[in-house]
Each structure stands twice: as C-alpha cells, then as structure tokens.
Design a protein around this motif. Structure first.
Motif, PDB file in Angstrom:
ATOM      1  N   PHE A  37      -9.359  12.491  -4.079  1.00 42.78           N
ATOM      2  CA  PHE A  37      -9.880  11.206  -3.596  1.00 42.78           C
ATOM      3  C   PHE A  37     -11.290  10.974  -4.126  1.00 42.78           C
ATOM      4  O   PHE A  37     -11.620   9.879  -4.581  1.00 42.78           O
ATOM      5  CB  PHE A  37      -9.883  11.173  -2.073  1.00 42.78           C
ATOM      6  CG  PHE A  37     -10.467   9.910  -1.493  1.00 42.78           C
ATOM      7  CD1 PHE A  37      -9.663   8.806  -1.275  1.00 42.78           C
ATOM      8  CD2 PHE A  37     -11.818   9.820  -1.177  1.00 42.78           C
ATOM      9  CE1 PHE A  37     -10.195   7.635  -0.742  1.00 42.78           C
ATOM     10  CE2 PHE A  37     -12.356   8.652  -0.654  1.00 42.78           C
ATOM     11  CZ  PHE A  37     -11.543   7.559  -0.441  1.00 42.78           C
TER      12      PHE A  37
ATOM     13  N   GLY B  49      -1.355  10.596  -1.639  1.00 42.42           N
ATOM     14  CA  GLY B  49      -1.364  11.982  -1.199  1.00 42.42           C
ATOM     15  C   GLY B  49      -2.388  12.865  -1.882  1.00 42.42           C
ATOM     16  O   GLY B  49      -2.223  14.088  -1.929  1.00 42.42           O
ATOM     17  N   TRP B  50      -3.458  12.276  -2.386  1.00 40.59           N
ATOM     18  CA  TRP B  50      -4.491  13.079  -3.046  1.00 40.59           C
ATOM     19  C   TRP B  50      -5.110  14.079  -2.062  1.00 40.59           C
ATOM     20  O   TRP B  50      -5.344  13.741  -0.888  1.00 40.59           O
ATOM     21  CB  TRP B  50      -5.632  12.194  -3.544  1.00 40.59           C
ATOM     22  CG  TRP B  50      -5.304  11.222  -4.616  1.00 40.59           C
ATOM     23  CD1 TRP B  50      -4.524  11.421  -5.713  1.00 40.59           C
ATOM     24  CD2 TRP B  50      -5.784   9.861  -4.706  1.00 40.59           C
ATOM     25  NE1 TRP B  50      -4.494  10.278  -6.485  1.00 40.59           N
ATOM     26  CE2 TRP B  50      -5.250   9.319  -5.893  1.00 40.59           C
ATOM     27  CE3 TRP B  50      -6.607   9.078  -3.907  1.00 40.59           C
ATOM     28  CZ2 TRP B  50      -5.515   8.004  -6.293  1.00 40.59           C
ATOM     29  CZ3 TRP B  50      -6.877   7.768  -4.287  1.00 40.59           C
ATOM     30  CH2 TRP B  50      -6.336   7.238  -5.478  1.00 40.59           C
TER      31      TRP B  50
ATOM     32  N   LEU C 158       0.832  -1.196   0.000  1.00 41.71           N
ATOM     33  CA  LEU C 158       0.000   0.000   0.000  1.00 41.71           C
ATOM     34  C   LEU C 158       0.874   1.256   0.000  1.00 41.71           C
ATOM     35  O   LEU C 158       1.853   1.343   0.732  1.00 41.71           O
ATOM     36  CB  LEU C 158      -0.927   0.012   1.220  1.00 41.71           C
ATOM     37  CG  LEU C 158      -1.932  -1.143   1.308  1.00 41.71           C
ATOM     38  CD1 LEU C 158      -2.804  -0.991   2.546  1.00 41.71           C
ATOM     39  CD2 LEU C 158      -2.792  -1.224   0.059  1.00 41.71           C
TER      40      LEU C 158
ATOM     41  N   ASP D 107       0.479   5.653  -0.116  1.00 39.81           N
ATOM     42  CA  ASP D 107      -0.419   6.803  -0.025  1.00 39.81           C
ATOM     43  C   ASP D 107      -0.150   7.735  -1.207  1.00 39.81           C
ATOM     44  O   ASP D 107       0.951   8.298  -1.312  1.00 39.81           O
ATOM     45  CB  ASP D 107      -0.186   7.547   1.283  1.00 39.81           C
ATOM     46  CG  ASP D 107      -1.146   8.719   1.479  1.00 39.81           C
ATOM     47  OD1 ASP D 107      -1.972   8.990   0.585  1.00 39.81           O
ATOM     48  OD2 ASP D 107      -1.069   9.363   2.544  1.00 39.81           O
TER      49      ASP D 107
ATOM     50  N   ASP E 124      -8.780   9.769   4.921  1.00 41.14           N
ATOM     51  CA  ASP E 124      -7.462   9.763   5.556  1.00 41.14           C
ATOM     52  C   ASP E 124      -6.500   8.938   4.703  1.00 41.14           C
ATOM     53  O   ASP E 124      -6.850   8.447   3.619  1.00 41.14           O
ATOM     54  CB  ASP E 124      -7.537   9.236   6.985  1.00 41.14           C
ATOM     55  CG  ASP E 124      -8.113   7.818   7.095  1.00 41.14           C
ATOM     56  OD1 ASP E 124      -8.083   7.076   6.082  1.00 41.14           O
ATOM     57  OD2 ASP E 124      -8.597   7.455   8.178  1.00 41.14           O
ATOM     58  N   ALA E 125      -5.269   8.809   5.183  1.00 43.06           N
ATOM     59  CA  ALA E 125      -4.234   8.135   4.399  1.00 43.06           C
ATOM     60  C   ALA E 125      -4.607   6.686   4.101  1.00 43.06           C
ATOM     61  O   ALA E 125      -4.366   6.187   2.997  1.00 43.06           O
ATOM     62  CB  ALA E 125      -2.896   8.195   5.142  1.00 43.06           C
ATOM     63  N   GLU E 126      -5.205   5.990   5.084  1.00 44.80           N
ATOM     64  CA  GLU E 126      -5.567   4.589   4.850  1.00 44.80           C
ATOM     65  C   GLU E 126      -6.622   4.467   3.766  1.00 44.80           C
ATOM     66  O   GLU E 126      -6.538   3.575   2.910  1.00 44.80           O
ATOM     67  CB  GLU E 126      -6.059   3.948   6.146  1.00 44.80           C
ATOM     68  CG  GLU E 126      -6.256   2.442   6.015  1.00 44.80           C
ATOM     69  CD  GLU E 126      -6.588   1.791   7.334  1.00 44.80           C
ATOM     70  OE1 GLU E 126      -6.150   0.642   7.549  1.00 44.80           O
ATOM     71  OE2 GLU E 126      -7.305   2.407   8.150  1.00 44.80           O
ATOM     72  N   CYS E 127      -7.610   5.363   3.784  1.00 45.98           N
ATOM     73  CA  CYS E 127      -8.619   5.350   2.718  1.00 45.98           C
ATOM     74  C   CYS E 127      -7.958   5.563   1.360  1.00 45.98           C
ATOM     75  O   CYS E 127      -8.290   4.876   0.381  1.00 45.98           O
ATOM     76  CB  CYS E 127      -9.657   6.436   2.957  1.00 45.98           C
ATOM     77  SG  CYS E 127     -10.754   6.163   4.358  1.00 45.98           S
ATOM     78  N   ARG E 128      -7.050   6.532   1.287  1.00 45.07           N
ATOM     79  CA  ARG E 128      -6.385   6.802   0.010  1.00 45.07           C
ATOM     80  C   ARG E 128      -5.596   5.585  -0.464  1.00 45.07           C
ATOM     81  O   ARG E 128      -5.615   5.235  -1.652  1.00 45.07           O
ATOM     82  CB  ARG E 128      -5.463   8.018   0.148  1.00 45.07           C
ATOM     83  CG  ARG E 128      -6.191   9.339   0.367  1.00 45.07           C
ATOM     84  CD  ARG E 128      -5.261  10.529   0.215  1.00 45.07           C
ATOM     85  NE  ARG E 128      -4.190  10.544   1.215  1.00 45.07           N
ATOM     86  CZ  ARG E 128      -4.259  11.177   2.381  1.00 45.07           C
ATOM     87  NH1 ARG E 128      -5.351  11.863   2.710  1.00 45.07           N
ATOM     88  NH2 ARG E 128      -3.230  11.154   3.223  1.00 45.07           N
ATOM     89  N   MET E 129      -4.897   4.931   0.447  1.00 47.20           N
ATOM     90  CA  MET E 129      -4.091   3.768   0.064  1.00 47.20           C
ATOM     91  C   MET E 129      -4.963   2.616  -0.433  1.00 47.20           C
ATOM     92  O   MET E 129      -4.650   1.966  -1.427  1.00 47.20           O
ATOM     93  CB  MET E 129      -3.235   3.323   1.255  1.00 47.20           C
ATOM     94  CG  MET E 129      -2.105   4.280   1.590  1.00 47.20           C
ATOM     95  SD  MET E 129      -0.921   3.623   2.805  1.00 47.20           S
ATOM     96  CE  MET E 129      -1.916   3.623   4.292  1.00 47.20           C
TER      97      MET E 129
END
Length: 229
Positions: free
Chosen positions: A175, A169-170, A165, A167, A210-215
């Motif tokens: 996103f 960074g969107w 995974l 990130d 958040d970063a996890e959602c983006r990943m």
C-alpha cells in the motif's frame, strides 16, 4: 475576476514551471492577523492569494513569482513545491483555534479562483492538492471539512472513488509503495496514511491501512477514477 491588491514582499524567482495548486487554511484566529503575517517581511511566509470567509480575494504575490507557502514538502517527485505551485490561503481558524466548516461564499470564490488558475496554467486535477498532501508529517490543512467533492464535481480536483471498488489485498508495504507512486511522501508511514484519509476518507482518520483505503487508492491509480463527485 476581482480581487484586492494586498502585496507581500515575501517572494523570489521560480526555478520550475507552474504545475500545481496548493490549498491551505490560515490556521489563525482571524483574517486580519493572517493577512498581516503573510505580508510581514520578518515572517518569511506568503501565498499568491488569500480568500476571506465572505468570499473576498486578496492577491499577495504575482503568479509568476515564487511565494513561500509550502515549506518542506514533496509531491510526485517535486521537492521545491514553492517553485512549482500557486498557493491559496483560505481563512479558517484551523484545528488549533476552532476548526469550522468553510462558508458557501468562501468556497464559491475558491472554486472560481482555482478554475481560472487551472485553465491559465493547464494544471491537471491530480496536482490540485492540500497542504497536508504535500507535507503529511507537518500539516493538516485545509482539513477534513474542506469540500473537495464540490471541486471534484467541477473537475477541479480528483474525486473520491465510490464505484467498482476492488480490494487488491496489498500488504501494508505494498500500500505504501502504491501511495508513493500516487504522489505522497511516505517516509513517515502513519502520517502519509492519515493525510490520504483526511483527503479521500475524511469520516474516519485513524492512520491505519484497511481494505477501504486499499480500494480507494487502487481506484485513484486507474486512468479514470469513478466516483459520485
């Protein structure tokens, strides 16, 4: 596959080829009430199948006909989801009447049913979705307790990505553009993010990007999402 014939009068003709399976929970106190409603001509709702908690399957509408289970919905550019999908109602009281885990016998029947429908209509696993995925502003089902991972391990649903995974960074707007590209209606941004989390990160559903959602989303957009499932 064995099922109980429980015909519903609530259907009409399809206008699109079958390309999707939509999973619901009944969201009613008991199976008898849910089955009666799905067969009531005044209710104007139906599904192709209903799966009871003990694993018994009812067939309500022939797959070639358009059942009325999706309502106002959207997935990957399709807005007449009823015409493009097979609807499966899974008996569970839902969030309003005491949401609870789905019994093993019920899940096993859902898996057999989804597998047969997927093969019969050559449906891709990315088009096996929950009601909340296609109507995020209105629906929560089949909910965060539904065992999508069991289906994913059998290639009957997309897995939750867990490996490699990164990130991207969107910004939040980026996103949402990516989420729309994946298939969601993002006109209600918070509802769309919440639905995405309910499906792919059920342990924390807060509607916040958040970063996890983006990943997770970036990995899902790749040709072969990699996950433990």
């Amino acid at each position: 596959m064995d099922w109980i014939e429980s015909p519903s009068p609530n259907f009409n003709d399809r206008l699109l080829p079958i390309t999707m399976i939509v999973l619901h929970y009944t969201g009613m106190p008991d199976a008898a009430g849910a089955l009666a409603r799905l067969r009531d001509p005044d209710a104007q709702v139906s599904a192709h199948y209903l799966v009871e908690e003990d694993g018994r399957i009812h067939r309500l509408v022939d797959e070639e006909k358009r059942a009325w289970h999706a309502g106002r919905s959207h997935w990957r550019g399709v807005t007449d989801v009823n015409s493009a999908s097979i609807g499966i109602e899974i008996v569970n009281p839902g969030h309003e009447f005491g949401y609870r885990p789905f019994p093993d016998e019920q899940v096993a029947s859902v898996i057999r049913l989804v597998h047969a429908i997927k093969d019969r209509h050559e449906i891709t696993r990315g088009n096996i979705v929950g009601h909340s995925d296609i109507a995020p502003a209105r629906k929560q089902d089949p909910g965060e307790l539904f065992p999508w991972g069991k289906l994913a391990r059998l290639r009957l649903a997309l897995p939750r990505p867990t490996r490699n995974l990164v990130d991207p960074g969107w910004p939040d707007g980026g996103f949402l553009l990516a989420l729309e590209r994946f298939g969601y209606d993002v006109s209600d941004a918070e509802a769309a993010v919440t639905a995405f989390q309910r499906r792919f990160r059920p342990e924390m559903i807060d509607g916040i990007i958040d970063a996890e959602c983006r990943m997770i989303l970036l990995a899902l957009l790749l040709p072969k999402p990699q996950g433990d499932d």
